[in-house]
Design an enzyme around this catalytic site. Structure first.
Site, short mmCIF file in Angstrom:
data_model
loop_
_atom_site.label_atom_id
_atom_site.label_comp_id
_atom_site.label_asym_id
_atom_site.label_seq_id
_atom_site.Cartn_x
_atom_site.Cartn_y
_atom_site.Cartn_z
N TRP A 124 0.82 -1.21 0.00
CA TRP A 124 0.00 0.00 0.00
C TRP A 124 0.85 1.26 0.00
CZ3 TRP A 124 -5.03 1.84 0.24
CH2 TRP A 124 -5.18 3.14 0.73
N MET A 125 0.40 2.25 -0.75
CA MET A 125 1.01 3.57 -0.72
C MET A 125 -0.09 4.62 -0.62
SD MET A 125 3.31 5.44 -3.68
CE MET A 125 2.19 5.02 -5.01
N ASN A 126 0.15 5.72 0.11
CA ASN A 126 -0.76 6.86 0.01
C ASN A 126 0.02 8.16 -0.23
OD1 ASN A 126 -0.78 5.90 2.98
ND2 ASN A 126 -1.54 7.97 3.26
N ASP A 127 -0.12 9.16 0.60
CA ASP A 127 0.32 10.53 0.28
C ASP A 127 1.76 10.62 -0.24
OD1 ASP A 127 -1.19 12.20 3.20
OD2 ASP A 127 -1.98 10.71 1.80
N GLN A 143 3.98 7.74 1.80
CA GLN A 143 3.41 6.94 2.88
C GLN A 143 3.31 5.49 2.40
OE1 GLN A 143 1.71 8.80 6.05
NE2 GLN A 143 3.72 9.43 5.34
N TRP A 186 4.02 10.21 9.45
CA TRP A 186 3.03 10.66 8.48
C TRP A 186 3.54 11.76 7.58
CZ3 TRP A 186 -1.79 10.64 12.20
CH2 TRP A 186 -2.16 9.32 12.42
N THR A 187 2.63 12.43 6.92
CA THR A 187 2.96 13.31 5.80
C THR A 187 3.77 14.53 6.21
OG1 THR A 187 1.16 12.55 4.44
CG2 THR A 187 1.85 14.82 4.09
N ARG A 250 -1.97 18.10 11.51
CA ARG A 250 -1.05 17.29 10.73
C ARG A 250 -0.75 17.93 9.36
NH1 ARG A 250 -5.94 14.42 11.46
NH2 ARG A 250 -7.13 14.05 9.55
N ASP A 251 0.30 17.41 8.74
CA ASP A 251 0.70 17.75 7.37
C ASP A 251 1.33 19.14 7.23
OD1 ASP A 251 -2.46 16.31 6.24
OD2 ASP A 251 -0.64 15.32 6.95
#
Lengths: 641, 169
Positions: A124-127, A143, A186-187, A250-251
């Site tokens: 899995w990959m996200n941001d 991510q 996280w991001t 966040r971010d």
């Protein structure tokens, strides 16, 4: 009696009989010295009984408090939740009852992997995180879940490229090995300082699931691959400030210079109730921060703002700008990812650094309610400034829209968009233009051209083999006389998402291309324009991607994405479409509107995939001029370390 | 004589907080497509009385997991009958419920615990979809399939979970 808990058994709240019998009149006071205490005692008992009765009888309608909006959203606007991740569409999707279980096989599943979009080898990959250019290498972090094809256990994956297209996988840049990021690395975003130092700010999720901001930097700046990273001993550098939820912080963004030129500012998204907000910190060392007063911007009703991005664009030049630029001939883009509808929104406006305020040009096109970068699947996007080629480049996370069971079978999920340049649209003044980076063209191989008039209700095949990896550029002209003669369409106006797709005919449209189509058109994905005469006699145009017939399988999302698109006088209708197996990225009017689709055909794959031009209008011909190239593979692989 | 007052005062405060906690269950469940199922499920778990919205979400995710495990058992039971007409549908159902248990539920639990509820919504929405896929895999002839009951239970409960999770977004 007052000690009794509510009953554990199931009961109908609204129609419930009292749990306890109504009390008879309170005990009459005994005439004695203890009159007052006895009265108080009795009152206490009575109140207790009444409280108990209330708990068992109050109907829910009286208790809706502030959740009405959320409830209304859930029932009244199901489609808006759905499209970006195939989420609520699943409630209203028509599972194709005619199909028995779909016989997915390895050929169909392995076909879905892309050839020239960035994705890790598995899982899995996200941001996208911290994109940057250093010593001639473009870096992408992301991510990543090393254990499964679903979100969880997040680390920072890392890859490098010389040209944003041919990528090499590197070891993980950061793993959750500190108390402050053990629940997730996280991001975050990168800032390159004038002396070349690289600052990486990212969100860590602590052992107590508090969201904090952390600082990291390369162990060795002279390593062009930036393999090793060091987390600052001062971490966490930011905790949620007063008034901000510990799970709403966040971010962090790339930093830009303060007006005095001696400090840096970053912004972080959050929410207060249902108002999305952007808070700003100032720092000189990225370790100690001052929270500036007020919000850089806020928009009511938009919910949590994730992945804020804040950057300048030139109004007159076609190059990108360093994040710190401000002044005449510059506007600032404020962008945020809306947590509650899973779309990325941007708005153009003016930045006042003294007042710490950004103001949109048009409040009706404000962040969270106006323009989207992409009307399909595209989230958590982030730009960076390419200082070598002076471009602003946009990355976006593209999730799957198939059922989870398929992702587990495939062993992977999600890709990144092709990196896009972002510039201000000087023709309309109200849009950004996105376009695939020019380095993509290095993958172009054999090409095919077609110049053809397509009459109403016609489909024209375009001969090419290997139609799973294509770069298609096509322009259309509508028959002028037909446009003149067309009467205004009645009704509320076209909406791609509720239109029923390319099969529903109008006088002047739909027309466009069919990609990932088989010979019999049992499967096809139309990418098309729909043009209609409005009440004022002017034509309105819409750009849509129609997945309704994209696959015979029942366990994939099949919907129509799109939006209206301004077509400036003198412009033809243009589409550029990148077809790369299970992803189709389509750009209308030079990138004024973009739609990314995930499609999972079962027949129109490998040697059976075709491309067609089509015109489903009833009253107009189109003249199409098409050129398309077969695309080679980007050969993404491990870096030979 | 003062002691009973103190006790009663404490009990009354307990009553008042009891009202607030039940109210949270009821307001949260009002945000779902099946209020009765939501309330009934939550009230089966005493911990729901003290839970915040994320906690209620976790309880519902746990309930979905239990139902999905029951569904998977039912699938395996049916498979043991070796009925060739049902084989493909049961294969699909097995894949679907495995996905719910191995991916959707852990994702939702992690997301709710860590404060990124959108991934919990994604997981529970997919769980509802997997139940629909299983049901649909038997073809559209039958009004009821051998798994209709448990498929509907998983679907409806997952939709309830989505409703509660969306409050956090």
């Amino acid at each position: 009696m007052a000690t009794a808990s509510p009953p554990a058994e199931i009961y109908d709240v609204e129609g419930a009989a009292s749990y306890l019998p109504l009390p008879s009149s309170p005990t009459p006071p005994r005439p004695s010295k203890k009159l007052l205490p006895t009265i108080l005692l009795s009152s206490f008992l009575l109140i207790s009984l009444i409280l108990l009765l209330l708990t068992s009888q109050t109907p829910p309608s009286q208790l809706k408090l502030k959740l009405n909006d959320a409830a209304a959203d859930h029932t009244a606007t199901p489609l808006s939740r759905g499209v970006s991740q195939g989420v609520s569409e699943k409630v209203f999707r028509q599972v194709n009852g005619n199909a028995l279980t779909f016989p997915w096989n390895n050929v169909m599943l392995s076909w879905q992997r892309t050839a020239f979009h960035f994705q890790p080898e598995q899982n899995w990959m996200n941001d996208p995180n911290g994109p940057l250019l250093h010593k001639g290498w473009y870096h992408l972090f992301y991510q990543y879940n090393q254990e499964s094809a679903v979100w969880g256990n997040i680390t920072w994956g890392h890859a490098v490229s010389k040209d944003l297209i041919h990528w090499f996988h590197l070891p993980y840049a950061m793993v959750p090995d500190q108390w402050y990021d053990v629940n997730g690395v996280w991001t975050g975003s990168a800032t390159i300082l004038p002396d070349g130092q690289i600052i990486m700010l990212y969100t860590g999720d602590t052992t107590d699931a508090v969201q904090v901001q952390c600082l990291a930097y390369p162990a060795n700046l002279s390593d062009p691959l930036l393999i090793d990273w060091v987390k600052s001993p001062s971490n966490p550098v930011l905790f949620p400030p007063p008034g901000i939820g510990s799970k709403d912080f966040r971010d962090p963004t790339t930093a830009w210079l303060s007006p005095g030129g001696d400090k840096w500012r970053i912004t972080i998204g959050s929410k207060v109730n249902k108002t999305g907000i952007s808070i700003v910190y100032e720092t000189s060392d990225f370790i100690k921060y001052d929270l500036l007063d007020g919000y850089l911007h806020q928009v009511a009703g938009t919910g949590m703002w994730e992945c804020i991005d804040f950057y300048p664009v030139s109004l007159t030049e076609s190059n990108g700008l360093d994040t710190s630029v401000n002044g005449a001939g510059v506007k600032h883009v404020m962008k945020a990812s809306m947590d509650d509808d899973r779309h990325d929104y941007y708005a153009l406006g003016t930045y006042d650094p003294i007042g710490n305020k950004w103001t949109p040009d048009n409040p009706e096109l404000d962040v969270g309610i106006g323009h989207r970068y992409d009307y399909g699947i595209f989230y958590a996007s982030k730009t960076f400034y390419d200082q070598n080629k002076q471009r602003r480049i946009l990355w976006g996370w593209i999730s799957e829209s198939d059922a989870e069971g398929l992702d587990l079978m495939k062993g992977w999920a999600c890709v990144q968009s092709i990196p896009r340049t972002v510039v201000y649209d000087q023709k309309t003044g109200t849009d950004l233009l996105q376009w695939p980076v020019e380095e993509l063209e290095s993958l172009r191989g054999d090409s095919v051209e077609a110049d053809v008039k397509v009459g109403p209700g016609s489909v024209v095949p375009v001969a090419i083999d290997s139609a799973s990896q294509l770069d298609v550029e096509v322009s259309f002209e509508l028959d002028e006389e037909a446009v003149e003669a067309a009467v205004p369409e009645v009704g509320a106006g076209y909406d791609c998402t509720t239109s029923g797709g390319a099969a529903n005919r109008g006088v002047l449209g739909p027309f466009g291309i069919l990609v990932l189509a088989d010979d019999n058109l049992t499967e096809s994905t139309p990418i098309y324009f729909y043009v209609a005469k409005g009440a004022n006699g002017k034509t309105e145009s819409h750009f849509c991607a129609d997945e309704l017939r994209s696959s015979q399988a029942p366990d994939v999302v099949k919907t129509v994405y799109g939006s209206s698109v301004p077509v400036v006088d003198g412009e033809k209708f243009t589409i550029r479409s990148l077809v790369d197996h299970s992803i189709v990225e389509s750009f209308a009017q030079g990138g004024r509107r973009v739609i990314t689709s995930r499609v999972y055909p079962t027949k129109a794959i490998n040697g059976a995939a075709r491309v067609f031009l089509f015109n489903n209008a009833t009253g107009a011909s189109i003249t199409a001029s098409l050129k398309m190239w077969k695309m080679g593979s980007a050969d993404i692989r491990q870096f030979p370390l | 004589m003062k002691l009973p007052f103190i006790i009663l005062a404490l009990l009354q405060m307990h009553e008042i907080t009891q009202i607030k906690e039940q109210t949270l269950i009821e307001t949260a469940c009002a945000n779902t497509p099946n209020y009765d199922l939501c309330v009934a499920t939550l009230r089966d778990f005493p911990s729901s009385a003290d839970a915040d919205v994320a906690g209620l979400g976790l309880i519902l995710v746990g309930a979905v997991k239990s139902k999905a495990e029951a569904a998977l058992s039912a699938v395996e039971e049916l498979r043991r009958r070796h009925d060739p007409e049902m084989r493909k549908a049961l294969d699909q159902c097995w894949i679907s419920y495995k996905a719910v248990i191995a991916a959707d539920v852990p994702e939702a639990v992690a997301a709710l615990t860590k404060g990124v509820p959108k991934f919990a919504e994604f997981g529970m929405s997919d769980a509802a979809w997997e139940a629909e896929i299983c049901e649909g895999s038997f073809g559209n002839e039958a009004a009821a399939t051998p798994l209709s009951g448990v498929n509907k239970e998983v679907h409806d409960l997952a939709e309830v979970a989505v409703g509660v999770i969306r409050i956090l977004l």
